[in-house]
Design an enzyme around this catalytic site. Sequence first.
Site, PDB file in Angstrom:
ATOM      1  N   GLU A  64      15.775 -28.922 -30.708  1.00  0.00           N
ATOM      2  CA  GLU A  64      16.734 -28.763 -32.013  1.00  0.00           C
ATOM      3  C   GLU A  64      15.449 -28.207 -33.217  1.00  0.00           C
ATOM      4  OE1 GLU A  64      17.377 -33.032 -32.348  1.00  0.00           O
ATOM      5  OE2 GLU A  64      19.403 -32.518 -31.923  1.00  0.00           O
ATOM      6  N   ALA A  99      12.031 -36.515 -30.224  1.00  0.00           N
ATOM      7  CA  ALA A  99      11.512 -37.693 -31.424  1.00  0.00           C
ATOM      8  C   ALA A  99      11.273 -38.108 -30.035  1.00  0.00           C
ATOM      9  CB  ALA A  99      12.509 -38.023 -31.401  1.00  0.00           C
ATOM     10  N   GLU A 140      19.736 -36.986 -25.839  1.00  0.00           N
ATOM     11  CA  GLU A 140      19.888 -38.338 -26.050  1.00  0.00           C
ATOM     12  C   GLU A 140      20.706 -39.142 -25.816  1.00  0.00           C
ATOM     13  OE1 GLU A 140      19.508 -34.821 -27.125  1.00  0.00           O
ATOM     14  OE2 GLU A 140      18.418 -35.026 -28.891  1.00  0.00           O
ATOM     15  N   GLY A 183      15.367 -33.579 -29.944  1.00  0.00           N
ATOM     16  CA  GLY A 183      14.224 -32.785 -30.799  1.00  0.00           C
ATOM     17  C   GLY A 183      13.547 -31.913 -31.146  1.00  0.00           C
TER      18      GLY A 183
HETATM   19  C1  LIG Z   1      16.955 -38.623 -30.587  1.00  0.00           C
HETATM   20  C2  LIG Z   1      16.954 -38.031 -31.281  1.00  0.00           C
HETATM   21  C3  LIG Z   1      16.537 -37.748 -32.683  1.00  0.00           C
HETATM   22  C4  LIG Z   1      16.228 -37.396 -30.835  1.00  0.00           C
HETATM   23  C5  LIG Z   1      14.873 -37.097 -29.647  1.00  0.00           C
HETATM   24  O1  LIG Z   1      14.865 -36.429 -29.435  1.00  0.00           O
HETATM   25  S1  LIG Z   1      15.171 -38.131 -28.356  1.00  0.00           S
HETATM   26  C6  LIG Z   1      13.687 -37.807 -27.167  1.00  0.00           C
HETATM   27  C7  LIG Z   1      14.678 -36.748 -26.170  1.00  0.00           C
HETATM   28  N1  LIG Z   1      13.674 -36.500 -25.514  1.00  0.00           N
HETATM   29  C8  LIG Z   1      13.831 -37.272 -23.879  1.00  0.00           C
HETATM   30  O2  LIG Z   1      14.211 -37.787 -23.656  1.00  0.00           O
HETATM   31  C9  LIG Z   1      12.279 -36.911 -22.879  1.00  0.00           C
HETATM   32  C10 LIG Z   1      11.544 -37.792 -22.711  1.00  0.00           C
HETATM   33  N2  LIG Z   1      10.602 -37.197 -22.147  1.00  0.00           N
HETATM   34  C11 LIG Z   1      10.977 -37.486 -20.913  1.00  0.00           C
HETATM   35  O3  LIG Z   1      11.747 -37.292 -20.056  1.00  0.00           O
HETATM   36  C12 LIG Z   1       9.564 -37.346 -19.726  1.00  0.00           C
HETATM   37  O4  LIG Z   1       8.963 -37.327 -20.568  1.00  0.00           O
HETATM   38  C13 LIG Z   1      10.161 -35.445 -19.531  1.00  0.00           C
HETATM   39  C14 LIG Z   1      10.450 -35.090 -17.931  1.00  0.00           C
HETATM   40  C15 LIG Z   1       9.909 -34.637 -20.461  1.00  0.00           C
HETATM   41  C16 LIG Z   1       8.367 -34.776 -18.597  1.00  0.00           C
HETATM   42  O5  LIG Z   1       8.108 -36.036 -17.744  1.00  0.00           O
HETATM   43  P1  LIG Z   1       6.255 -36.239 -17.555  1.00  0.00           P
HETATM   44  O6  LIG Z   1       6.553 -37.041 -15.920  1.00  0.00           O
HETATM   45  O7  LIG Z   1       5.628 -35.102 -16.976  1.00  0.00           O
HETATM   46  O8  LIG Z   1       5.778 -37.009 -18.378  1.00  0.00           O
HETATM   47  P2  LIG Z   1       5.462 -37.953 -18.226  1.00  0.00           P
HETATM   48  O9  LIG Z   1       4.997 -39.069 -17.884  1.00  0.00           O
HETATM   49  O10 LIG Z   1       6.860 -38.534 -18.761  1.00  0.00           O
HETATM   50  O11 LIG Z   1       4.772 -37.755 -20.442  1.00  0.00           O
HETATM   51  C17 LIG Z   1       3.584 -38.178 -20.169  1.00  0.00           C
HETATM   52  C18 LIG Z   1       3.659 -39.111 -21.886  1.00  0.00           C
HETATM   53  O12 LIG Z   1       4.333 -38.647 -23.268  1.00  0.00           O
HETATM   54  C19 LIG Z   1       5.405 -39.351 -23.509  1.00  0.00           C
HETATM   55  N3  LIG Z   1       6.091 -38.984 -23.958  1.00  0.00           N
HETATM   56  C20 LIG Z   1       7.134 -37.898 -23.879  1.00  0.00           C
HETATM   57  N4  LIG Z   1       8.272 -37.875 -23.872  1.00  0.00           N
HETATM   58  C21 LIG Z   1       8.026 -38.590 -25.397  1.00  0.00           C
HETATM   59  C22 LIG Z   1       9.308 -39.013 -26.395  1.00  0.00           C
HETATM   60  N5  LIG Z   1      10.091 -37.984 -26.551  1.00  0.00           N
HETATM   61  N6  LIG Z   1       8.318 -39.957 -26.912  1.00  0.00           N
HETATM   62  C23 LIG Z   1       7.173 -40.807 -27.124  1.00  0.00           C
HETATM   63  N7  LIG Z   1       6.601 -40.282 -25.639  1.00  0.00           N
HETATM   64  C24 LIG Z   1       6.930 -39.083 -24.473  1.00  0.00           C
HETATM   65  C25 LIG Z   1       5.510 -40.696 -21.486  1.00  0.00           C
HETATM   66  O13 LIG Z   1       6.291 -41.709 -21.995  1.00  0.00           O
HETATM   67  C26 LIG Z   1       4.092 -39.998 -21.293  1.00  0.00           C
HETATM   68  O14 LIG Z   1       3.324 -41.695 -22.261  1.00  0.00           O
HETATM   69  P3  LIG Z   1       2.555 -42.391 -21.288  1.00  0.00           P
HETATM   70  O15 LIG Z   1       1.570 -41.869 -20.736  1.00  0.00           O
HETATM   71  O16 LIG Z   1       2.007 -43.290 -22.520  1.00  0.00           O
HETATM   72  O17 LIG Z   1       3.387 -43.296 -20.869  1.00  0.00           O
END
Ligand SMILES: CC(C)=CC(=O)SCCNC(=O)CCNC(=O)[C@H](O)C(C)(C)COP(=O)(O)OP(=O)(O)OC[C@H]1O[C@@H](n2cnc3c(N)ncnc32)[C@H](O)[C@@H]1OP(=O)(O)O
Length: 256
Positions: free
Chosen positions: A111, A65, A131, A108
């Site tokens: 999921e 998400a 999460e 998500g």
């Molecule tokens: C709560 C509910 C209902 C459901 C969920 O799904 S909560 C979200 C669960 N997912 C996560 O917690 C994963 C979050 N992401 C990460 O941990 C990392 O991005 C990674 C391990 C998947 C990849 O790491 P990497 O270093 O290769 O890349 P990043 O620089 O971290 O990401 C690139 C770019 O994408 C943005 N990003 C990644 N995931 C999300 C996300 N879930 N939501 C929003 N944005 C996301 C990240 O911020 C980055 O953007 P910027 O370059 O603008 O900082």
Amino acid sequence: MAYETILLEVDERVGIIRLNRPQALNALNAQLINELNAALDVLEADRAIGCIILTGSEKAFAAGADIKAMQNFTYPDTYLDDYITSWERLSRTRKPVIAAVAGFALGGGCELAMMCDFILAADTAKFGQPEIKLGVMPGSGGTQRLTRFIGKSKAMEMCLTGRLMDAVEAERSGLVSRIIPAAELMTEALKVAKVIAGMSLPVAMQTKEAVNRSYETSLAEGIRFERRVFQSQFGLAHQQEGMSAFIEKRPPDFKA
Ligand SMILES: CC(C)=CC(=O)SCCNC(=O)CCNC(=O)[C@H](O)C(C)(C)COP(=O)(O)OP(=O)(O)OC[C@H]1O[C@@H](n2cnc3c(N)ncnc32)[C@H](O)[C@@H]1OP(=O)(O)O
């Protein structure tokens, strides 16, 4: 409809939906889910389509998400807007859906993959329900589907620690049906999808419905359901075609 966060293409009888927010690793926001649901409606309504593939990019199927979009949600926002319920549309798709997963399928994203009928994983795939690290729990079926796929102990560990699982562990645990070298993922997914799309569409849909029924009902009830549907298939021209083709030593033609 013009799509901005997904790409939709059709190859013969296969509909391919590609999640397409590369700048955010396909993080799932309302627009993307609305577009995904609209594309599913289009493909479901088209009788020429016999199978659907849901995929992402090389780096991410979907990283979950959109954390930036939901960071400031309040409880009234989530409750009154019934946040995340619309994501379940995918699980109600009646036609077969294959998830072709490369890279991250987290939260998500994992999921969504589990809502598909089976998962083909690239050797780069990583699955997880992280999460808990964000101070919440899975909200789109993760605690339920992951547990059914891989069992309580592993699902509990993954949901409580946020640990990711690589493709090898995912295959060993029964989360994915097969691992494919990343460069060949879409070629192989398309090959499998075309096999399914070449079958009788009503029979494929009924088979999907019957297998899914096993999750929701007792064994006796499930077998009764299977028997009734199986018997009804003798009312389809496709049964005649399939069995005649076998006897006449030719491939069946289920198009009509
Ligand atoms: C709560 C509910 C209902 C459901 C969920 O799904 S909560 C979200 C669960 N997912 C996560 O917690 C994963 C979050 N992401 C990460 O941990 C990392 O991005 C990674 C391990 C998947 C990849 O790491 P990497 O270093 O290769 O890349 P990043 O620089 O971290 O990401 C690139 C770019 O994408 C943005 N990003 C990644 N995931 C999300 C996300 N879930 N939501 C929003 N944005 C996301 C990240 O911020 C980055 O953007 P910027 O370059 O603008 O900082």
